[in-house]
Design an enzyme around this catalytic site. Structure first.
Site, mmCIF file in Angstrom:
data_model
loop_
_atom_site.group_PDB
_atom_site.id
_atom_site.type_symbol
_atom_site.label_atom_id
_atom_site.label_comp_id
_atom_site.label_asym_id
_atom_site.label_seq_id
_atom_site.Cartn_x
_atom_site.Cartn_y
_atom_site.Cartn_z
ATOM 1 N N GLU A 149 0.833 -1.197 0.000
ATOM 2 C CA GLU A 149 0.000 0.000 0.000
ATOM 3 C C GLU A 149 0.873 1.255 0.000
ATOM 4 O O GLU A 149 0.621 2.207 -0.751
ATOM 5 C CB GLU A 149 -0.905 -0.024 1.235
ATOM 6 C CG GLU A 149 -2.034 0.973 1.216
ATOM 7 C CD GLU A 149 -2.954 0.823 2.415
ATOM 8 O OE1 GLU A 149 -3.796 1.724 2.610
ATOM 9 O OE2 GLU A 149 -2.842 -0.162 3.163
ATOM 10 N N GLY A 175 -8.328 4.533 7.956
ATOM 11 C CA GLY A 175 -9.103 4.307 9.162
ATOM 12 C C GLY A 175 -8.426 3.366 10.137
ATOM 13 O O GLY A 175 -8.582 3.489 11.358
ATOM 14 N N SER A 177 -4.916 2.033 9.465
ATOM 15 C CA SER A 177 -3.452 2.020 9.390
ATOM 16 C C SER A 177 -2.937 3.331 8.828
ATOM 17 O O SER A 177 -3.685 4.135 8.264
ATOM 18 C CB SER A 177 -2.969 0.849 8.524
ATOM 19 O OG SER A 177 -3.347 1.040 7.171
ATOM 20 N N THR A 178 -1.637 3.521 8.968
ATOM 21 C CA THR A 178 -0.962 4.676 8.374
ATOM 22 C C THR A 178 0.342 4.187 7.747
ATOM 23 O O THR A 178 0.935 3.207 8.216
ATOM 24 C CB THR A 178 -0.699 5.772 9.420
ATOM 25 O OG1 THR A 178 -0.022 6.877 8.797
ATOM 26 C CG2 THR A 178 0.156 5.275 10.576
#
Length: 426
Positions: A149, A175, A177-178
């Site tokens: 990602e 929402g 993960s970062t």
């Protein structure tokens, strides 16, 4: 006679080689809180090349809430029905069989029990294969890793910006993960390094994802620190706010005390980072070492960061500016927020108290961004919504022959076959 037949064949071939017909690709970005369906377009391919999205044309997008991870397998068909209706309304019928459809599930699905996530993915694959769109294999619908990602987002933003040297830092806040990604010149953090083989160079990319540190997951974790019996009095909501909050299947009475300093302290404890409190250039989220950010690079932060920056009327900012705007908003009472038409019309305004402070803490204490660096937080870049999905579509299609997704390529192949047959016959 040979030349008479040959010339039309060559002309037809040339027409298709120079064709500007539009082809389409669809991807379902299944996040923790919603599914974003995006329809990309590009000039139809005539060979096995990287299909470049037409960035002069805004992509068609539909957001469906809640996220697919909240559903059960027998609900998937109904969940996807309005999504297919949207796609059908945008993709020409003549292009349907050539239009590839992909699905990438992110952190929301990563958090599920493996049996439930597998059952959901299997059902989604079944529905996509029956849709009439091009769905080649199961790899076209899967749970992507956090590192994938981060990598796809970096590639997508790099492409949209035309950033040829890769001097770019990308940050994503979803929402659940970062992610952060940027180019490095060394291999010290081998498990977090992705080596990209580009046409003209090889890039070592530091790409890491933090599961559980997305906006929704972080807010729940911080709220849980204020549970007393069946009540939660949270400093991370406006003074005077009251509602119900369900956490781990238990319902709590939630009220806000609107204390910026207390909320910041809870967030800092949650992030578990020593950045800004000790002199350590390698500090990061949850005490994980992160390479120092190159000060000459441009920072692009999207999704949750861009959402709150836009809410606070910021586009490019330094961290002190973000904190100042956040503090001014958070010091308002809930009744003042409701009385402000600019704020009250936002459906997520109640949780923006937390999000504004969390984004500041995440960028400063979590990712160790200096106060002097500019942070770009665009909702769109060159008319496109920046996301990992664009690069994922382009990369996946670059792996297959163009006759699958391009009617132009199919016609070209047919005409070349006719041409060679005529050569043999005559």
């Amino acid at each position: 006679m040979f030349l008479y037949l040959l010339l039309p064949s060559l002309c037809l071939g040339q027409r298709f080689l120079q064709a500007d017909e539009t082809c389409y690709g669809v991807i379902l970005d299944c996040g923790s809180s919603s599914t974003k369906t995006t329809i990309y377009s590009w000039p139809c391919r005539t060979s096995k090349i990287y299909p470049l999205t037409d960035i002069t044309q805004e992509s068609q997008q539909l957001k469906t809430s809640p996220g697919v991870s909240t559903k059960y397998p027998d609900e998937i068909q109904a969940y996807l029905t309005p999504i297919f209706e949207f796609i059908n309304s945008k993709v020409p019928t003549t292009q349907k069989e050539y239009t590839p459809i992909f699905m990438g599930a992110t952190a929301g699905m990563r958090l599920l029990d493996i049996n439930k996530s597998n059952a959901l993915i299997d059902e989604i694959r079944k529905q996509l294969s029956m849709s009439g769109y091009l769905f080649q294999n199961n790899n076209w619908a899967r749970i992507i890793s956090g590192q994938d990602e981060a990598t796809y987002l970096w590639l997508g933003v790099k492409y949209l910006l035309g950033n040829t040297d890769g001097s770019l830092i990308t940050i994503d806040l979803g929402g659940a993960s970062t992610q952060i990604a940027f180019k490095v010149d060394y291999m010290q953090y081998e498990s977090d390094i992705v080596t990209l083989k580009m046409p003209d160079e090889e890039i070592n990319l530091y790409a890491i994802s933090y599961l559980g540190y997305g906006n929704d997951q972080a807010r729940d974790a911080v709220l849980a620190k204020s549970i007393i019996g069946t009540q939660v009095i949270s400093p991370c909501y406006h003074q005077g706010y009251s509602s119900q909050w369900t956490y781990q299947k238990v319902q709590y009475s939630l009220s806000g005390s609107g204390n910026v300093e207390q909320c910041q302290a809870l967030i800092q404890s949650f992030l578990n980072s020593q950045c800004r409190t000790v002199k350590d250039e390698l500090c990061g989220i949850n005490t994980i070492d992160q390479p120092q950010l190159p000060s000459s690079y441009s920072i692009y932060a999207i999704s949750g960061v861009a959402t709150i920056a836009n809410f606070l009327q910021l586009s490019t900012f330094k961290l002190p500016q973000l904190l100042k705007q956040a503090q001014e908003f958070c010091k308002m009472s809930w009744s003042q927020v409701q009385g402000n038409t600019t704020y009250s019309s936002n459906p997520y305004v109640a949780t923006n108290f937390f999000l504004s402070l969390y984004v500041h803490q995440l960028l400063s204490i979590g990712y160790n961004i200096p106060d002097t660096m500019d942070i770009n937080a665009p909702l769109v870049i060159n008319s496109q919504t920046p996301s990992w999905a664009m690069a994922a579509v382009q990369y996946q299609l670059a792996q297959v022959d163009c006759d699958l997704d391009s009617s132009v390529c199919q016609e070209l192949i047919l005409n070349l076959m006719i041409f060679f047959c005529l050569m043999v016959f005559y």
